[in-house]
Design a protein around this motif. Structure first.
Motif, PDB file in Angstrom:
ATOM      1  N   ASP A  45      41.271  35.730  53.959  1.00 21.98           N
ATOM      2  CA  ASP A  45      41.137  34.236  54.142  1.00 21.98           C
ATOM      3  C   ASP A  45      41.969  33.866  55.364  1.00 21.98           C
ATOM      4  OD1 ASP A  45      39.907  33.918  51.633  1.00 21.98           O
ATOM      5  OD2 ASP A  45      41.768  33.657  50.571  1.00 21.98           O
ATOM      6  N   LYS A  46      42.848  34.462  55.732  1.00 19.07           N
ATOM      7  CA  LYS A  46      43.813  34.097  57.225  1.00 19.07           C
ATOM      8  C   LYS A  46      43.116  34.489  58.384  1.00 19.07           C
ATOM      9  CE  LYS A  46      47.008  32.592  54.397  1.00 19.07           C
ATOM     10  NZ  LYS A  46      47.138  31.345  54.141  1.00 19.07           N
ATOM     11  N   LYS A  47      42.134  35.395  58.503  1.00 15.08           N
ATOM     12  CA  LYS A  47      41.390  35.787  59.750  1.00 15.08           C
ATOM     13  C   LYS A  47      40.848  34.501  60.574  1.00 15.08           C
ATOM     14  CE  LYS A  47      41.881  40.289  59.857  1.00 15.08           C
ATOM     15  NZ  LYS A  47      42.609  40.813  60.891  1.00 15.08           N
ATOM     16  N   ARG A  48      41.376  34.415  61.972  1.00 10.40           N
ATOM     17  CA  ARG A  48      40.855  33.306  62.676  1.00 10.40           C
ATOM     18  C   ARG A  48      39.625  33.912  63.153  1.00 10.40           C
ATOM     19  NH1 ARG A  48      46.106  32.393  65.958  1.00 10.40           N
ATOM     20  NH2 ARG A  48      45.204  30.521  66.539  1.00 10.40           N
ATOM     21  N   ILE A  49      38.568  32.878  63.512  1.00  6.73           N
ATOM     22  CA  ILE A  49      37.208  33.258  64.107  1.00  6.73           C
ATOM     23  C   ILE A  49      37.221  32.897  65.570  1.00  6.73           C
ATOM     24  CG2 ILE A  49      34.765  32.735  63.728  1.00  6.73           C
ATOM     25  CD1 ILE A  49      36.158  34.024  61.440  1.00  6.73           C
ATOM     26  N   MET A  50      36.769  33.710  66.420  1.00  4.90           N
ATOM     27  CA  MET A  50      36.370  33.565  67.818  1.00  4.90           C
ATOM     28  C   MET A  50      34.908  33.836  67.950  1.00  4.90           C
ATOM     29  SD  MET A  50      37.851  36.639  69.790  1.00  4.90           S
ATOM     30  CE  MET A  50      37.569  38.365  69.310  1.00  4.90           C
ATOM     31  N   VAL A  51      34.335  33.355  69.139  1.00  8.32           N
ATOM     32  CA  VAL A  51      33.107  33.671  69.637  1.00  8.32           C
ATOM     33  C   VAL A  51      33.462  33.924  71.207  1.00  8.32           C
ATOM     34  CG1 VAL A  51      30.931  32.745  70.261  1.00  8.32           C
ATOM     35  CG2 VAL A  51      31.876  32.246  67.924  1.00  8.32           C
ATOM     36  N   VAL A  52      33.081  35.031  71.659  1.00  9.75           N
ATOM     37  CA  VAL A  52      33.115  35.413  73.053  1.00  9.75           C
ATOM     38  C   VAL A  52      31.852  35.776  73.619  1.00  9.75           C
ATOM     39  CG1 VAL A  52      34.524  36.454  74.793  1.00  9.75           C
ATOM     40  CG2 VAL A  52      35.613  36.180  72.740  1.00  9.75           C
ATOM     41  N   VAL A  53      31.410  34.863  74.636  1.00 11.06           N
ATOM     42  CA  VAL A  53      30.123  35.109  75.046  1.00 11.06           C
ATOM     43  C   VAL A  53      30.329  35.706  76.408  1.00 11.06           C
ATOM     44  CG1 VAL A  53      27.827  33.946  75.843  1.00 11.06           C
ATOM     45  CG2 VAL A  53      29.118  32.984  73.882  1.00 11.06           C
ATOM     46  N   GLY A  54      29.431  36.765  76.738  1.00 12.13           N
ATOM     47  CA  GLY A  54      29.715  37.366  78.005  1.00 12.13           C
ATOM     48  C   GLY A  54      30.532  38.612  78.172  1.00 12.13           C
ATOM     49  N   GLY A  55      30.822  39.244  79.152  1.00  9.39           N
ATOM     50  CA  GLY A  55      31.663  40.196  79.430  1.00  9.39           C
ATOM     51  C   GLY A  55      33.009  39.920  79.455  1.00  9.39           C
ATOM     52  N   PHE A  68      42.454  37.085  66.014  1.00 11.84           N
ATOM     53  CA  PHE A  68      40.963  36.613  66.087  1.00 11.84           C
ATOM     54  C   PHE A  68      40.017  37.772  65.719  1.00 11.84           C
ATOM     55  CE2 PHE A  68      43.141  33.246  68.106  1.00 11.84           C
ATOM     56  CZ  PHE A  68      42.410  32.047  67.752  1.00 11.84           C
ATOM     57  N   VAL A  69      39.111  37.324  64.960  1.00 10.19           N
ATOM     58  CA  VAL A  69      37.934  38.414  64.792  1.00 10.19           C
ATOM     59  C   VAL A  69      36.641  37.488  65.316  1.00 10.19           C
ATOM     60  CG1 VAL A  69      38.892  39.459  62.874  1.00 10.19           C
ATOM     61  CG2 VAL A  69      37.505  37.722  62.356  1.00 10.19           C
ATOM     62  N   GLU A  70      35.877  38.518  65.637  1.00 11.76           N
ATOM     63  CA  GLU A  70      34.590  37.973  65.911  1.00 11.76           C
ATOM     64  C   GLU A  70      33.513  38.642  65.047  1.00 11.76           C
ATOM     65  OE1 GLU A  70      32.533  37.615  70.535  1.00 11.76           O
ATOM     66  OE2 GLU A  70      33.845  39.724  70.125  1.00 11.76           O
ATOM     67  N   THR A  71      32.344  37.746  64.865  1.00 14.67           N
ATOM     68  CA  THR A  71      31.460  38.296  63.859  1.00 14.67           C
ATOM     69  C   THR A  71      30.414  38.934  64.474  1.00 14.67           C
ATOM     70  OG1 THR A  71      30.266  36.252  63.669  1.00 14.67           O
ATOM     71  CG2 THR A  71      32.200  36.475  62.074  1.00 14.67           C
ATOM     72  N   GLY A  72      29.884  38.428  65.614  1.00 13.53           N
ATOM     73  CA  GLY A  72      28.958  38.926  66.435  1.00 13.53           C
ATOM     74  C   GLY A  72      27.497  38.525  66.081  1.00 13.53           C
ATOM     75  N   GLN A  73      27.627  37.895  65.280  1.00 13.36           N
ATOM     76  CA  GLN A  73      26.273  37.354  64.609  1.00 13.36           C
ATOM     77  C   GLN A  73      25.743  36.019  65.056  1.00 13.36           C
ATOM     78  OE1 GLN A  73      24.489  39.421  62.737  1.00 13.36           O
ATOM     79  NE2 GLN A  73      26.511  40.888  62.939  1.00 13.36           N
ATOM     80  N   PRO A  74      24.245  35.906  65.520  1.00 11.04           N
ATOM     81  CA  PRO A  74      24.154  34.805  66.175  1.00 11.04           C
ATOM     82  C   PRO A  74      24.200  33.335  65.510  1.00 11.04           C
ATOM     83  CG  PRO A  74      22.580  36.583  66.746  1.00 11.04           C
ATOM     84  CD  PRO A  74      23.442  37.159  65.650  1.00 11.04           C
ATOM     85  N   ALA A  77      27.319  31.563  65.763  1.00  8.85           N
ATOM     86  CA  ALA A  77      27.693  31.031  66.930  1.00  8.85           C
ATOM     87  C   ALA A  77      28.480  29.731  66.946  1.00  8.85           C
ATOM     88  CB  ALA A  77      26.466  30.985  67.828  1.00  8.85           C
ATOM     89  N   ASN A  78      28.250  28.925  65.992  1.00 10.75           N
ATOM     90  CA  ASN A  78      28.499  27.509  66.177  1.00 10.75           C
ATOM     91  C   ASN A  78      29.825  27.191  64.941  1.00 10.75           C
ATOM     92  OD1 ASN A  78      27.254  26.224  68.141  1.00 10.75           O
ATOM     93  ND2 ASN A  78      25.570  26.103  66.613  1.00 10.75           N
ATOM     94  N   THR A  79      30.327  28.347  64.199  1.00 12.40           N
ATOM     95  CA  THR A  79      31.465  28.333  63.427  1.00 12.40           C
ATOM     96  C   THR A  79      32.597  29.177  64.064  1.00 12.40           C
ATOM     97  OG1 THR A  79      29.871  28.115  61.586  1.00 12.40           O
ATOM     98  CG2 THR A  79      32.222  28.828  60.969  1.00 12.40           C
ATOM     99  N   PHE A  80      33.609  28.658  64.496  1.00 10.94           N
ATOM    100  CA  PHE A  80      34.522  29.230  65.344  1.00 10.94           C
ATOM    101  C   PHE A  80      35.800  28.276  65.351  1.00 10.94           C
ATOM    102  CE2 PHE A  80      32.010  26.911  68.296  1.00 10.94           C
ATOM    103  CZ  PHE A  80      32.845  26.241  68.924  1.00 10.94           C
ATOM    104  N   GLU A  81      36.870  28.975  65.743  1.00  8.36           N
ATOM    105  CA  GLU A  81      38.184  28.117  66.173  1.00  8.36           C
ATOM    106  C   GLU A  81      38.222  28.294  67.754  1.00  8.36           C
ATOM    107  OE1 GLU A  81      41.230  28.967  62.731  1.00  8.36           O
ATOM    108  OE2 GLU A  81      39.770  30.718  62.592  1.00  8.36           O
ATOM    109  N   VAL A  82      37.740  29.318  68.313  1.00  6.68           N
ATOM    110  CA  VAL A  82      37.910  29.344  69.728  1.00  6.68           C
ATOM    111  C   VAL A  82      36.691  29.856  70.010  1.00  6.68           C
ATOM    112  CG1 VAL A  82      38.891  30.567  71.564  1.00  6.68           C
ATOM    113  CG2 VAL A  82      40.451  29.849  69.693  1.00  6.68           C
ATOM    114  N   HIS A  88      28.887  27.168  81.265  1.00  4.30           N
ATOM    115  CA  HIS A  88      29.245  25.752  80.557  1.00  4.30           C
ATOM    116  C   HIS A  88      28.002  25.570  79.711  1.00  4.30           C
ATOM    117  CE1 HIS A  88      28.981  21.398  80.468  1.00  4.30           C
ATOM    118  NE2 HIS A  88      30.492  21.452  80.814  1.00  4.30           N
ATOM    119  N   SER A  89      26.834  26.000  79.880  1.00  2.85           N
ATOM    120  CA  SER A  89      25.582  25.758  79.137  1.00  2.85           C
ATOM    121  C   SER A  89      25.591  26.778  77.752  1.00  2.85           C
ATOM    122  CB  SER A  89      24.405  26.147  79.894  1.00  2.85           C
ATOM    123  OG  SER A  89      24.504  27.672  80.306  1.00  2.85           O
ATOM    124  N   ASP A  90      26.661  27.562  77.806  1.00  2.00           N
ATOM    125  CA  ASP A  90      26.524  28.320  76.485  1.00  2.00           C
ATOM    126  C   ASP A  90      27.454  27.434  75.280  1.00  2.00           C
ATOM    127  OD1 ASP A  90      25.417  30.561  77.223  1.00  2.00           O
ATOM    128  OD2 ASP A  90      27.295  31.462  78.077  1.00  2.00           O
TER     129      ASP A  90
END
Length: 135
Positions: A45-55, A68-74, A77-82, A88-90
């Motif tokens: 419940d306390k895990k914070r969600i991130m999306v990191v695109v690219g290297g 933070f944790v990253e789900t890595g599932q497409p 991609a729109n459910t995140f805190e950071v 820019h286009s991502d």
């Protein structure tokens, strides 16, 4: 000399600050999406969600150390805190809620939103304001 901002300017800044916080409805919507994602992915419940695109290895490592944790599932991609991207286009700014943090400004361009563009513009100041970046 420097000017002291007027009360009107402070009032406008507060309006923008409040707008960026988002409404309680926005916050509930995001919290609901995050709770659903955490449940679906078996995260705590306390895990914070991130999306990191690219290297962005250093960004990913730093955010992970911050919990933070990253789900890595497409589909997530729109459910995140950071969300941190190289391009820019991502970022679909129409879907970003006020309580979500992204590393680009919606209406910026490469001229201001990228280091190379900002560097180019700072160097060009010498032609407009007689500013020497190297001094």
């Amino acid at each position: 000399g420097s000017q002291v901002p007027s009360d009107e300017k402070f009032a406008k800044a507060r309006v923008w600050e409040d707008r960026d916080k988002g409404s309680e409805e926005d916050e509930r919507a995001l919290n609901g999406q995050l709770a659903t994602l955490r449940g679906r992915r078996g995260l705590g419940d306390k895990k914070r969600i991130m999306v990191v695109v690219g290297g962005n290895k250093m960004v990913r490592k730093t955010l992970t150390k911050q919990g933070f944790v990253e789900t890595g599932q497409p589909e997530d991609a729109n459910t995140f805190e950071v969300k941190w991207t190289l391009a820019h286009s991502d970022i679909n700014f129409a879907q970003v809620l006020p309580n979500q943090l992204v590393n680009h400004w919606e209406k910026s361009s490469v001229e201001l939103g990228a280091k190379v563009g900002m560097h180019r513009n700072l160097r060009a100041l010498k032609w407009f304001d007689k500013v020497d970046m190297d001094s």
